[in-house]
Scaffold this motif. Structure first.
Motif, PDB file in Angstrom:
ATOM      1  N   VAL A  56       0.858  -1.185   0.000  1.00 51.40           N
ATOM      2  CA  VAL A  56       0.000   0.000   0.000  1.00 51.40           C
ATOM      3  C   VAL A  56       0.895   1.235   0.000  1.00 51.40           C
ATOM      4  N   ASP A  58      -0.295   4.456  -0.586  1.00 54.77           N
ATOM      5  CA  ASP A  58      -1.058   5.386   0.241  1.00 54.77           C
ATOM      6  C   ASP A  58      -2.482   4.870   0.345  1.00 54.77           C
ATOM      7  N   GLY A  59      -3.147   5.219   1.425  1.00 53.25           N
ATOM      8  CA  GLY A  59      -4.528   4.781   1.633  1.00 53.25           C
ATOM      9  C   GLY A  59      -4.611   3.524   2.467  1.00 53.25           C
ATOM     10  N   VAL A  60      -5.615   2.702   2.135  1.00 52.85           N
ATOM     11  CA  VAL A  60      -5.874   1.490   2.911  1.00 52.85           C
ATOM     12  C   VAL A  60      -6.360   0.381   1.976  1.00 52.85           C
ATOM     13  N   GLN A  62      -8.304  -3.214   2.212  1.00 51.46           N
ATOM     14  CA  GLN A  62      -9.078  -4.189   2.976  1.00 51.46           C
ATOM     15  C   GLN A  62      -8.991  -5.489   2.184  1.00 51.46           C
ATOM     16  N   THR A  71      -6.326  -5.615   7.287  1.00 47.81           N
ATOM     17  CA  THR A  71      -6.306  -4.229   6.835  1.00 47.81           C
ATOM     18  C   THR A  71      -4.858  -3.794   6.734  1.00 47.81           C
ATOM     19  N   ARG A  73      -2.320  -0.594   5.730  1.00 50.93           N
ATOM     20  CA  ARG A  73      -2.291   0.857   5.583  1.00 50.93           C
ATOM     21  C   ARG A  73      -1.015   1.284   4.849  1.00 50.93           C
ATOM     22  N   SER A  74      -0.921   2.547   4.556  1.00 54.76           N
ATOM     23  CA  SER A  74       0.218   3.108   3.835  1.00 54.76           C
ATOM     24  C   SER A  74       1.537   2.590   4.416  1.00 54.76           C
ATOM     25  N   GLU A  76       2.554  -0.547   4.406  1.00 55.53           N
ATOM     26  CA  GLU A  76       2.488  -1.956   4.798  1.00 55.53           C
ATOM     27  C   GLU A  76       2.354  -2.842   3.567  1.00 55.53           C
ATOM     28  N   SER A  92     -11.465  -0.230   0.172  1.00 57.76           N
ATOM     29  CA  SER A  92     -10.049  -0.096  -0.198  1.00 57.76           C
ATOM     30  C   SER A  92      -9.892   1.128  -1.096  1.00 57.76           C
TER      31      SER A  92
END
Length: 107
Positions: A56, A58-60, A62, A71, A73-74, A76, A92
């Motif tokens: 990721v 940026d953002g998320v 799912q 989940t 996140r940025s 990860e 997402s």
């Protein structure tokens, strides 16, 4: 000609014309490095012949992998094993970098 291309991933993501339409940024051996934009939509379950890395930017994200929800996140990432059934869940959003090789019948 410069032997190394510098790319700003955020700028590349902003220029993508459509969500869920990946753009190949480059190759690493037999693997493609792809970028796509997520727009909140849920996607159907899929699996691939080879493992893939989902990062990721940026953002998320799912994600369900073998029915386990997570989940990201940025910043990860997750390595989805070859053959694992996985699906993007609703909500997402942002930019996703994918590293994968095309298996038989893919790509």
């Amino acid at each position: 000609m410069n032997p190394v291309d510098l790319m700003n991933v955020n700028e590349c993501a902003a220029r993508l014309p459509q969500a869920w339409q990946s753009r190949v940024l480059g190759l690493v051996g037999a693997a493609e490095v792809k970028l796509l934009r997520m727009d909140g939509r849920e996607l159907p379950v899929e699996s691939h012949a080879a493992a893939e890395v989902l990062l990721v930017v940026d953002g998320v994200l799912q994600l369900s992998v073998e029915e386990a929800d997570m989940t990201l996140r940025s910043g990860e990432l997750v390595v989805v094993p070859a053959g694992a059934r996985h699906a993007v869940r609703a909500g997402s959003r942002g930019s996703l970098l994918i590293v994968e090789t095309a298996g038989p019948g893919e790509g």
